[in-house]
Structure formats: structure tokens, C-alpha cells
Design a protein around this motif. Structure first.
Motif, PDB file in Angstrom:
ATOM      1  N   ASN A 263       0.873  -1.074   0.036  1.00 60.97           N
ATOM      2  CA  ASN A 263       0.006  -0.055  -0.038  1.00 60.97           C
ATOM      3  C   ASN A 263       0.840   1.230  -0.084  1.00 60.97           C
ATOM      4  O   ASN A 263       0.507   2.026  -0.480  1.00 60.97           O
ATOM      5  N   ARG A 264       2.142   1.187   0.687  1.00 67.50           N
ATOM      6  CA  ARG A 264       2.764   2.449   0.648  1.00 67.50           C
ATOM      7  C   ARG A 264       3.783   2.651  -0.492  1.00 67.50           C
ATOM      8  O   ARG A 264       4.070   3.641  -0.902  1.00 67.50           O
ATOM      9  N   MET A 265       3.842   1.445  -1.217  1.00 64.79           N
ATOM     10  CA  MET A 265       4.754   1.435  -2.517  1.00 64.79           C
ATOM     11  C   MET A 265       4.005   1.724  -3.837  1.00 64.79           C
ATOM     12  O   MET A 265       4.653   2.025  -4.859  1.00 64.79           O
ATOM     13  N   ALA A 266       2.740   1.147  -3.851  1.00 68.84           N
ATOM     14  CA  ALA A 266       1.891   1.291  -5.163  1.00 68.84           C
ATOM     15  C   ALA A 266       2.032   2.726  -5.937  1.00 68.84           C
ATOM     16  O   ALA A 266       2.210   2.378  -7.128  1.00 68.84           O
ATOM     17  N   ASP A 267       2.243   3.709  -5.307  1.00 71.34           N
ATOM     18  CA  ASP A 267       2.119   4.967  -6.053  1.00 71.34           C
ATOM     19  C   ASP A 267       3.439   5.697  -6.041  1.00 71.34           C
ATOM     20  O   ASP A 267       3.574   7.075  -6.398  1.00 71.34           O
ATOM     21  N   GLY A 268       4.351   5.076  -5.515  1.00 67.08           N
ATOM     22  CA  GLY A 268       5.477   5.809  -5.142  1.00 67.08           C
ATOM     23  C   GLY A 268       6.730   5.896  -6.249  1.00 67.08           C
ATOM     24  O   GLY A 268       6.516   5.075  -7.222  1.00 67.08           O
ATOM     25  N   THR A 269       7.720   6.527  -5.860  1.00 64.07           N
ATOM     26  CA  THR A 269       8.910   6.422  -6.971  1.00 64.07           C
ATOM     27  C   THR A 269       9.655   5.261  -7.154  1.00 64.07           C
ATOM     28  O   THR A 269       9.853   4.954  -8.424  1.00 64.07           O
ATOM     29  N   PRO A 270       9.749   4.371  -6.269  1.00 57.88           N
ATOM     30  CA  PRO A 270      10.330   2.907  -6.716  1.00 57.88           C
ATOM     31  C   PRO A 270       9.531   2.280  -7.662  1.00 57.88           C
ATOM     32  O   PRO A 270      10.389   1.691  -8.629  1.00 57.88           O
ATOM     33  N   LEU A 271       8.395   2.086  -7.767  1.00 55.70           N
ATOM     34  CA  LEU A 271       7.391   1.381  -8.832  1.00 55.70           C
ATOM     35  C   LEU A 271       7.858   2.308 -10.095  1.00 55.70           C
ATOM     36  O   LEU A 271       7.887   1.432 -10.993  1.00 55.70           O
ATOM     37  N   MET A 272       7.798   3.711 -10.155  1.00 51.74           N
ATOM     38  CA  MET A 272       7.918   4.289 -11.115  1.00 51.74           C
ATOM     39  C   MET A 272       9.281   4.006 -11.849  1.00 51.74           C
ATOM     40  O   MET A 272       9.545   3.657 -13.183  1.00 51.74           O
ATOM     41  N   ILE A 273      10.552   4.096 -11.076  1.00 48.59           N
ATOM     42  CA  ILE A 273      11.867   3.745 -11.473  1.00 48.59           C
ATOM     43  C   ILE A 273      11.829   2.128 -11.871  1.00 48.59           C
ATOM     44  O   ILE A 273      12.414   2.197 -13.276  1.00 48.59           O
ATOM     45  N   VAL A 274      11.633   1.430 -11.236  1.00 55.53           N
ATOM     46  CA  VAL A 274      11.459  -0.111 -12.023  1.00 55.53           C
ATOM     47  C   VAL A 274      10.960  -0.319 -12.977  1.00 55.53           C
ATOM     48  O   VAL A 274      11.288  -0.817 -13.785  1.00 55.53           O
ATOM     49  N   THR A 275       9.638   0.443 -13.231  1.00 53.16           N
ATOM     50  CA  THR A 275       8.738   0.235 -14.512  1.00 53.16           C
ATOM     51  C   THR A 275       9.583   0.811 -15.684  1.00 53.16           C
ATOM     52  O   THR A 275       9.702   0.341 -16.662  1.00 53.16           O
ATOM     53  N   ALA A 276      10.156   1.976 -15.341  1.00 52.44           N
ATOM     54  CA  ALA A 276      10.891   2.675 -16.418  1.00 52.44           C
ATOM     55  C   ALA A 276      12.292   1.837 -16.890  1.00 52.44           C
ATOM     56  O   ALA A 276      12.244   1.839 -18.135  1.00 52.44           O
ATOM     57  N   LEU A 277      12.654   1.306 -15.881  1.00 49.05           N
ATOM     58  CA  LEU A 277      14.038   0.561 -16.357  1.00 49.05           C
ATOM     59  C   LEU A 277      13.672  -0.645 -16.993  1.00 49.05           C
ATOM     60  O   LEU A 277      14.297  -1.116 -17.988  1.00 49.05           O
ATOM     61  N   PHE A 278      12.557  -1.231 -16.543  1.00 47.32           N
ATOM     62  CA  PHE A 278      12.082  -2.551 -17.388  1.00 47.32           C
ATOM     63  C   PHE A 278      11.649  -2.147 -18.601  1.00 47.32           C
ATOM     64  O   PHE A 278      12.040  -2.923 -19.730  1.00 47.32           O
ATOM     65  N   VAL A 279      11.132  -1.186 -18.938  1.00 43.83           N
ATOM     66  CA  VAL A 279      10.616  -0.860 -20.354  1.00 43.83           C
ATOM     67  C   VAL A 279      12.120  -0.456 -21.160  1.00 43.83           C
ATOM     68  O   VAL A 279      12.043  -0.974 -22.082  1.00 43.83           O
ATOM     69  N   THR A 280      12.658   0.439 -20.587  1.00 43.54           N
ATOM     70  CA  THR A 280      13.923   0.882 -21.438  1.00 43.54           C
ATOM     71  C   THR A 280      14.791  -0.463 -21.652  1.00 43.54           C
ATOM     72  O   THR A 280      15.269  -0.571 -22.663  1.00 43.54           O
ATOM     73  N   LEU A 281      15.138  -1.448 -20.879  1.00 44.11           N
ATOM     74  CA  LEU A 281      15.918  -2.698 -20.960  1.00 44.11           C
ATOM     75  C   LEU A 281      15.399  -3.487 -22.105  1.00 44.11           C
ATOM     76  O   LEU A 281      16.122  -4.007 -22.953  1.00 44.11           O
ATOM     77  N   TYR A 282      14.100  -3.417 -22.148  1.00 42.45           N
ATOM     78  CA  TYR A 282      13.555  -4.306 -23.306  1.00 42.45           C
ATOM     79  C   TYR A 282      13.632  -3.630 -24.595  1.00 42.45           C
ATOM     80  O   TYR A 282      13.976  -4.213 -25.544  1.00 42.45           O
ATOM     81  N   LEU A 283      13.480  -2.174 -24.463  1.00 42.70           N
ATOM     82  CA  LEU A 283      13.471  -1.612 -25.830  1.00 42.70           C
ATOM     83  C   LEU A 283      14.916  -1.534 -26.375  1.00 42.70           C
ATOM     84  O   LEU A 283      15.537  -1.777 -27.436  1.00 42.70           O
ATOM     85  N   VAL A 284      16.033  -1.558 -25.374  1.00 43.43           N
ATOM     86  CA  VAL A 284      17.339  -1.505 -25.605  1.00 43.43           C
ATOM     87  C   VAL A 284      17.763  -3.071 -26.329  1.00 43.43           C
ATOM     88  O   VAL A 284      18.379  -2.901 -27.169  1.00 43.43           O
ATOM     89  N   SER A 285      17.262  -3.906 -25.460  1.00 43.75           N
ATOM     90  CA  SER A 285      17.633  -5.283 -26.022  1.00 43.75           C
ATOM     91  C   SER A 285      17.060  -5.618 -27.583  1.00 43.75           C
ATOM     92  O   SER A 285      17.722  -6.320 -28.144  1.00 43.75           O
ATOM     93  N   ASN A 286      15.802  -5.025 -27.585  1.00 42.54           N
ATOM     94  CA  ASN A 286      15.444  -5.345 -29.011  1.00 42.54           C
ATOM     95  C   ASN A 286      16.325  -4.660 -30.214  1.00 42.54           C
ATOM     96  O   ASN A 286      16.503  -5.033 -31.313  1.00 42.54           O
ATOM     97  N   ILE A 287      16.797  -3.442 -29.862  1.00 47.08           N
ATOM     98  CA  ILE A 287      17.577  -2.635 -30.652  1.00 47.08           C
ATOM     99  C   ILE A 287      19.027  -3.404 -30.887  1.00 47.08           C
ATOM    100  O   ILE A 287      19.515  -3.357 -31.944  1.00 47.08           O
ATOM    101  N   MET A 288      19.674  -3.725 -29.626  1.00 49.02           N
ATOM    102  CA  MET A 288      20.821  -4.342 -29.795  1.00 49.02           C
ATOM    103  C   MET A 288      20.751  -5.548 -30.278  1.00 49.02           C
ATOM    104  O   MET A 288      21.797  -6.332 -31.010  1.00 49.02           O
ATOM    105  N   ALA A 289      19.506  -6.404 -30.551  1.00 50.44           N
ATOM    106  CA  ALA A 289      19.365  -7.698 -31.280  1.00 50.44           C
ATOM    107  C   ALA A 289      19.726  -7.584 -32.724  1.00 50.44           C
ATOM    108  O   ALA A 289      19.798  -8.760 -33.283  1.00 50.44           O
TER     109      ALA A 289
END
Length: 222
Positions: free
Chosen positions: A11-37
Motif C-alpha cells: 500500500n505504501r509502494m504502489a504509487d511511489g517513486t520506486p515503482l516508477m523507477i523499476v517500471t521505467a528501467l524495465f521498459v527501457t531494458l526491453y527496448l534496448v535489448s530489441n535494438i541491440m538484437a
């Protein structure tokens, strides 16, 4: 956001900065992986794999973090969002290929077109592998966590990745390369990509997952 009964930090983490950071890095790494492929790496003239194989396991690591801290339903939403972002990447870069370029910049345009002219079956294989692999990885991660009552994070990260990489690598390699290489090369490609990802996950991804989870929990206790 969803409630996770076995995670009091939810409940404390759902709308906080950590979720935003992890999500942004998750999306970025997948896009980067596709380009590197686009870059294919060859070892000893026997093993061939795309450069995205190097960064791909770290995206899986963040998928484990999402499931561990925010639950399967939140992880599933992030996975579908990333899937949409992958499609947007393909569409937008392909539009860039179609648009005209001035003659004096033709070498640059040719290089861009060479990188971003996608083979349709590779795109389909990549998207199918991503969706099947990540959803199965998150689902297994959640099931192992409940079975082990939250103990032994390394069992969950490696165990779920063993399943996730199977559902990712198998459809991708078969859809993208079946019929274009020999059966022996296809099998070698499957085995090498699967075990390379798993080794990177076990030796580097899992320790990083411990560090990220520790950082998030420590931050939310402030």
C-alpha cells in the motif's frame, strides 16, 4: 492498484517513486535489448546470438522485482505496457525508414534503414517470446513465493527464469529462424541463448534483484 495480502509494503509502494523507477528501467531494458538484437555475435564460429542476449536477463531481473514487491497483477500490467511500447518502437522506427532523406545524408539514411528494416517473422517471434516469457516468469515467481512463504528469493528468481526463458527463447527462435538455418544450428541457437540468459540471471541478475529489493524496502521504511 491491487492489494497483495502477503506484502505489507504494497500500500505504501504502489504509487511511489520506486515503482516508477523499476517500471521505467524495465521498459527501457526491453527496448534496448530489441535494438541491440540487430547485432549478431559469433563465438568460435559455432555459437551465434544477438547482442540483446546480454541485457535481456536484467529486464527479467526487474520483472522478478516487480512481482516480488508489487504482486503478479501489477507486474502483468507493466508487462502489457512494455509490450505496447515494443509495438510503438517498431511502428515509429519503420515510419522513419519510409520517410525520404536528402541525398547528402544518404549514407546515414542507409545505415538507419539497414538497422530498422525489420523482418516480419523476427518481430512476431520477439513479441510472442516476450509476452509468453514474461507472463510465465511472473506467474511462476508468485506461485513459488506462496509455496515457500516468502523465503529464499534466489529460488524464486532462478526457478521462474528457468520457465520464463523457455517460453521466451523457444517461440522466438522457432518463429524467427526455423527454415532459414539448419536443424543443428537451430538447436545450438536454442540451447546457447537459453543457458546464456540463465547463467547471466543466476550470476548477476539475482544478486542485483536482492540489491534492488533491499533498496526499495529500505526507502519505504523511511
Amino acid at each position: 492498484m491491487d492489494k497483495v495480502s502477503d506484502n505489507p509494503l504494497k500500500n505504501r509502494m504502489a504509487d511511489g517513486t520506486p515503482l516508477m523507477i523499476v517500471t521505467a528501467l524495465f521498459v527501457t531494458l526491453y527496448l534496448v535489448s530489441n535494438i541491440m538484437a540487430v547485432k549478431v555475435i559469433g563465438l568460435a564460429g559455432i555459437f551465434y546470438f544477438d547482442a540483446g542476449t546480454i541485457t535481456f536477463p536484467f529486464a527479467y531481473m526487474l520483472g522478478d522485482v516487480l512481482t516480488e514487491l508489487w504482486g503478479f497483477r501489477t507486474a502483468k500490467r507493466v508487462i502489457w505496457t512494455t509490450f505496447l511500447c515494443n509495438i510503438i518502437l517498431v511502428i515509429c522506427t519503420q515510419i522513419g525508414v519510409w520517410l525520404p532523406s536528402p541525398d547528402y545524408l544518404q549514407p546515414t539514411a542507409d545505415a538507419y534503414n539497414h538497422v530498422f528494416t525489420y523482418v516480419p517473422r523476427i518481430v512476431v517471434g520477439s513479441l510472442a517470446g516476450f509476452l509468453l516469457g514474461e507472463l510465465s516468469n511472473a506467474w511462476v515467481m508468485e506461485k513459488i513465493k506462496k509455496r515457500m512463504q516468502g523465503r529464499r528469493l534466489w529460488v524464486r528468481t532462478i526457478g521462474s527464469s528457468m520457465v520464463g526463458y523457455l517460453f521466451d527463447t523457444l517461440p522466438f527462435v522457432l518463429i524467427a529462424f526455423a527454415g532459414t538455418v539448419t536443424t543443428e544450428e537451430l538447436v545450438l541457437m536454442l540451447l546457447f541463448q537459453y543457458f546464456a540468459k540463465l547463467i547471466i540471471e543466476a550470476t548477476m541478475g539475482t544478486p542485483m534483484a536482492y540489491a534492488v529489493i533491499y533498496w526499495v524496502k529500505k526507502r519505504m521504511k523511511r
